[in-house]
Scaffold this motif. Structure first.
Motif, PDB file in Angstrom:
ATOM      1  N   ASP A  15      -3.345  -0.026  -3.285  1.00 50.76           N
ATOM      2  CA  ASP A  15      -2.872  -1.407  -3.341  1.00 50.76           C
ATOM      3  C   ASP A  15      -3.081  -1.901  -4.768  1.00 50.76           C
ATOM      4  O   ASP A  15      -4.195  -2.237  -5.163  1.00 50.76           O
ATOM      5  N   TRP A  53      -7.273   2.591  -0.243  1.00 53.24           N
ATOM      6  CA  TRP A  53      -7.543   2.442   1.186  1.00 53.24           C
ATOM      7  C   TRP A  53      -7.584   3.811   1.875  1.00 53.24           C
ATOM      8  O   TRP A  53      -6.728   4.665   1.666  1.00 53.24           O
ATOM      9  N   GLN A  75       0.858  -1.176   0.000  1.00 58.92           N
ATOM     10  CA  GLN A  75       0.000   0.000   0.000  1.00 58.92           C
ATOM     11  C   GLN A  75       0.895   1.228   0.000  1.00 58.92           C
ATOM     12  O   GLN A  75       1.680   1.428   0.928  1.00 58.92           O
ATOM     13  N   SER A  83     -11.799   0.028   2.071  1.00 57.84           N
ATOM     14  CA  SER A  83     -11.268  -0.024   0.708  1.00 57.84           C
ATOM     15  C   SER A  83     -12.383   0.166  -0.311  1.00 57.84           C
ATOM     16  O   SER A  83     -13.559  -0.102  -0.029  1.00 57.84           O
TER      17      SER A  83
END
Length: 404
Positions: free
Chosen positions: A363, A370, A335, A375
């Motif tokens: 991601d 995120w 991430q 998410s």
């Protein structure tokens, strides 16, 4: 397992940030069939194979740790509750995790962590099953590149989970020779990489560290140095191997330079050789979680831990429109985005970039944005080293991701 990061070093509003779990992988398409088995074990092996592949398929969708568990993982945990079942699960992971799946190494680590901790006798039985000839001979009966990589991953996981006297006991001469031999340039770089990681995890026990030092000292040439200095051809797996080989020599053991029959300890640390003159911003070694590896020039990071590790940059952003570029060397779960100084890095709790209101992350493996630990999907293809670089653009508190 982790420690609180020092938050008073960076006085930035937004900073580039990285959150990196154990994500080693390589895009080499090679699926393998299990070795021949007896009819008695065929049903059990088929069940393990199906559960392993199902877990691998569904793990991408597991974004809520409090949600329903994956049924295939529960099946593998149930099988692994007995010693014979644990052996079946481990062999299944070695045989069935494909090389071209970036989440493969993380799934091996996750499943071994979910199963009961094996005994020393159980691991010795695993070694017997791994032998080409149970009465002696080659340590590994699995010879494909994928299965050798998976074996190195399993050995590294066992070393990490069984530190201390048990780790010393399971680092047998056969295992040590197997891992050292896989540092040769004649093997695929991904095998080099995971052999390095396994040796590093074994060396966390001081007695093992001395054993590894002694065998390196006795060799005609230091294999870590060979990997570190390998420059042709440059590929993304080789870049990873060079990084890890350099890091191991700086942090793992006393490593040696060989001149003919004479062995001398005297290698310079990487930070003593790097030129920082033209580097204006780097990853902040004072603002990083515990298990993240950072290169001597501060521009590269890597994680071999099963936890999410995070780091911020040394450059603050207070106003205006900013972007930075990232080159990824694996296609695994990471991430990457932006974070303020108030964002918390709690690796042992799985909290990092994108898990609070003070950070936002992308991601590219699971194709998710995120924010506040929630998410949402983003319509981009899965990232890969071949598609580098990626550009992270911040404007009006919104992060944009572009593939260049």
């Amino acid at each position: 397992m982790g420690s609180c990061v020092c938050k008073d070093k960076i006085e930035d509003r937004h900073g580039s940030a990285h959150r990196v779990p154990y994500n080693r992988g390589h895009s080499l398409h090679q699926r393998n069939s299990p070795s021949s088995t007896s009819p008695v074990n065929e049903a059990a092996n088929s069940r393990v194979q199906h559960a392993v592949l199902e877990t691998l398929h569904l793990i991408r969708t597991l974004v809520d740790p409090e949600g329903e568990p994956i049924q295939a993982m529960l099946i593998l945990q149930q099988i692994g509750e007995t010693e014979s079942g644990w052996l079946d699960v481990v062999i299944g992971l070695i045989v069935h995790i494909p090389m071209d799946e970036p989440l493969g190494p993380a799934v091996i680590d996750l499943l071994l962590d979910e199963c009961p901790l094996p005994t020393k006798d159980g691991i010795m039985k695993l070694y017997t099953r791994l032998k080409h000839d149970p009465s002696g001979g080659d340590f590994m009966r699995f010879h494909s590149e994928c299965q050798q990589r998976n074996t190195c991953i399993v050995l590294g996981c066992l070393a990490a989970k069984l530190a201390g006297p048990t780790s010393v006991a399971i680092l047998t001469t056969e295992v040590l020779n197997y891992l050292i031999s896989r540092l040769s340039l004649s093997f695929h770089p991904v095998i080099n990489l995971h052999a390095l990681i396994a040796l590093e995890k074994f060396a966390q026990t001081s007695e093992n560290k001395r054993t590894i030092e002694n065998i390196i000292k006795s060799l005609p040439r230091n294999p870590f140095e060979v990997l570190e200095l390998d420059t042709k051809p440059i590929t993304y797996p080789k870049i990873e191997v060079r990084f890890c080989a350099s890091w191991c020599q700086d942090n793992l053991c006393k490593f040696y330079v060989h001149h003919g029959v004479k062995t001398i300890y005297g290698r310079k640390f990487a930070y003593e050789k790097v030129n920082l003159k033209n580097i204006n911003a780097m990853l902040n070694i004072n603002d990083v979680s515990e298990y993240l590896k950072i290169s001597a020039d501060g521009l590269r990071s890597s994680s071999d831990a099963s936890s999410f590790e995070s780091v911020r940059c040394t450059f603050q952003v207070d106003s205006g429109v900013w972007y930075y570029e990232v080159y990824i060397t694996t296609a695994g779960v990471m991430q990457i985005g932006w974070a303020t100084k108030d964002s918390s890095f709690l690796n042992h709790e799985g909290q990092g970039i994108g898990d609070d209101e003070y950070s936002m992350a992308y991601d590219g493996c699971r194709q998710l944005i995120w924010f506040k630990a929630e998410s949402r999907p983003i319509h981009q293809k899965c990232w890969s080293p071949e598609a580098c670089p990626y550009l992270f653009h911040l404007a009006d508190d919104i992060t944009y991701v572009h593939e260049l």
